[in-house]
Scaffold this active site. Sequence first.
Site, PDB file in Angstrom:
ATOM      1  CE  LYS A 199      -3.951   0.169   2.397  1.00 41.13           C
ATOM      2  NZ  LYS A 199      -4.737   0.300   3.324  1.00 41.13           N
ATOM      3  CD  GLU A 205       8.515  -6.968   6.730  1.00 41.99           C
ATOM      4  OE1 GLU A 205       8.546  -7.592   7.982  1.00 41.99           O
ATOM      5  OE2 GLU A 205       7.993  -5.734   6.491  1.00 41.99           O
ATOM      6  N   GLY A 258      -5.078  -4.451   4.834  1.00 42.37           N
ATOM      7  CA  GLY A 258      -4.505  -5.397   4.215  1.00 42.37           C
ATOM      8  C   GLY A 258      -4.856  -6.798   4.634  1.00 42.37           C
ATOM      9  NE  ARG A 259      -6.678  -7.043  10.502  1.00 41.66           N
ATOM     10  CZ  ARG A 259      -6.507  -5.708  10.994  1.00 41.66           C
ATOM     11  NH1 ARG A 259      -5.606  -5.110  10.234  1.00 41.66           N
ATOM     12  NH2 ARG A 259      -7.097  -5.373  11.714  1.00 41.66           N
ATOM     13  CD  GLU A 344      -2.290  -7.615  11.420  1.00 42.67           C
ATOM     14  OE1 GLU A 344      -2.810  -6.918  10.344  1.00 42.67           O
ATOM     15  OE2 GLU A 344      -1.146  -7.849  11.413  1.00 42.67           O
ATOM     16  CG  HIS A 375      -2.098 -39.668  11.985  1.00 48.16           C
ATOM     17  ND1 HIS A 375      -2.079 -41.017  12.546  1.00 48.16           N
ATOM     18  CD2 HIS A 375      -3.134 -39.709  11.066  1.00 48.16           C
ATOM     19  CE1 HIS A 375      -3.109 -41.863  11.793  1.00 48.16           C
ATOM     20  NE2 HIS A 375      -3.792 -40.855  11.022  1.00 48.16           N
ATOM     21  CE  LYS A 501       4.756  -3.271   9.623  1.00 50.40           C
ATOM     22  NZ  LYS A 501       3.999  -2.885   8.779  1.00 50.40           N
TER      23      LYS A 501
END
Length: 533
Positions: A199, A205, A258-259, A344, A375, A501
């Site tokens: 954005k 990153e 964003g999510r 979040e 399992h 950050k």
Amino acid sequence: MPLKSINPTATKAWRELAVHFHEIKDEQMLNWFEQDQQRAENFLIEWEDFIVDFSKNRITQKTLDLLLSLAEEIDLKNAIEKQFKGDYINQTENRAVLHTALRAKEKPKEVAQALAKIKQFSEEIIEGKWKGYTGKQIKTIVNIGVGGSDLGPKMVTNSLAFYQNHLESYFVSNMDGDLVHEVLQKIDMETTLVIVVSKSFGTKETITNAKTVKKYFEENGCTDLEKHFVAVSANTEKAIEFGIKSTQIFPMWDWVGGRFSLWSPVGLAIACCIGYKNFEQLLEGAQQMDEHFRNEDFDKNIPVILALLSIWYNNFFETETEAVVPYSHYLQNFVPYLQQGIMESNGKSVSRSGEKISYQTGTIIWGEPGSNSQHAFFQLFHQGTKIIPTDFIGFKKSLHQDKFHHNQLMANFFAQTEALLKGKSKAEVEEELQTLSKEEQEKILPYKLVSGNKPTNTILIEKLNPKTLGSLIAMYEHKLFVQGIIWNIFSYDQWGVELGKQLASGILDQIESRKIGENQDSSTRNLLKKYLS
């Protein structure tokens, strides 16, 4: 108008739920099934291609009625309308929360224009009309993003791999250089399209990885980067500065978190890899769930019921965690996607009136696809000391139409919820051990007992396809919204993420200058010294 700020623990319904909890907390669900022959039907919702059975929960009709009263007392209906109408319910950031507008029947003009651009672009890529710098068709998509700019597109693309076209896809998110260099070794630069999703076009990153890929292209002879790089960003200026052509920048909007952004141009990789028609079906499925959530009465409203059950376990049974177990290998990225959306959003400890909260909010979400998970961690479910409410997600039809495998898979799907309900009694264990001596029976018996009475939801869907996946994702989006409203928190900001950050930026300066700041705590300072030694 802002969202109301109502402390849920101060409501009449909450106080009555607290009393009711102590009355039934040790009751056995099996007894309720015996007492009410209609329980399975009464605690079941059928909607479109979904069947949601919540009868295997530690609730009675009175529990449900009180939880529904809580929703009414909190004025949930009003909050839902505020979100859909675009009120600024993300008050700490002064923003609307309108990811539902991205898939609405009547979309905002800018959304319709962006979708038209996605359609044209994705079809050019798929049909081979878009060529790389050597004139070859695109065969590989590399999506560079982090958080919602990675988890959403990656989850949907992988979940719908059955519908994927000839394009190969890679998703680069982690700043760990080993990941990006592994991808670079696998791709053919001449036939690769890179989608940079950020954005701000400043996310550390994402930009670090994008610069590494760009450098690789330049150093290996790419003479026209514009044919290999596009962007999804709100910061057009920075994207152009990076080297991306203005016409190849897709928009992002501040009213989409964003999510919750996979429905937007952030889903460009999805449209390329499964085709725009399938992307439209994904949007349609979400839109149908939006209508259900907005218009259905709460007692038959899937996201509302699931959210209320979560409140019941988190705040009264104090369970803290919830598991999600999809019985489809295609959904292996579904739980990591939900983890961001749910944790979040609702990992907050301050109320909407700015006060420290005295009750539990948020739930820890975890899980893996069945039957592999059986399992791995199901032992904890069956004989552990914790109560872990679990959503079981299964499909009536197999995509590859292999009934032999699918019937075995679904037999496990149904058996596990039954086992968690019933457990294994002393009499059943004694019958199993009757060939052993009495001494051996007494020795092993305690270890084979399974208490049962463990809560589950069963979500049975006709078939995994773009439309049903869209509905499933939207269902969990609305569930977390309801939780946040009841907990009296702001679900759509993420200030806690920013702290790490900020600190990382300062620490990076110290690492690169090899000068450790005196303001570091002694542990971090000592670790930095050892790292630099």
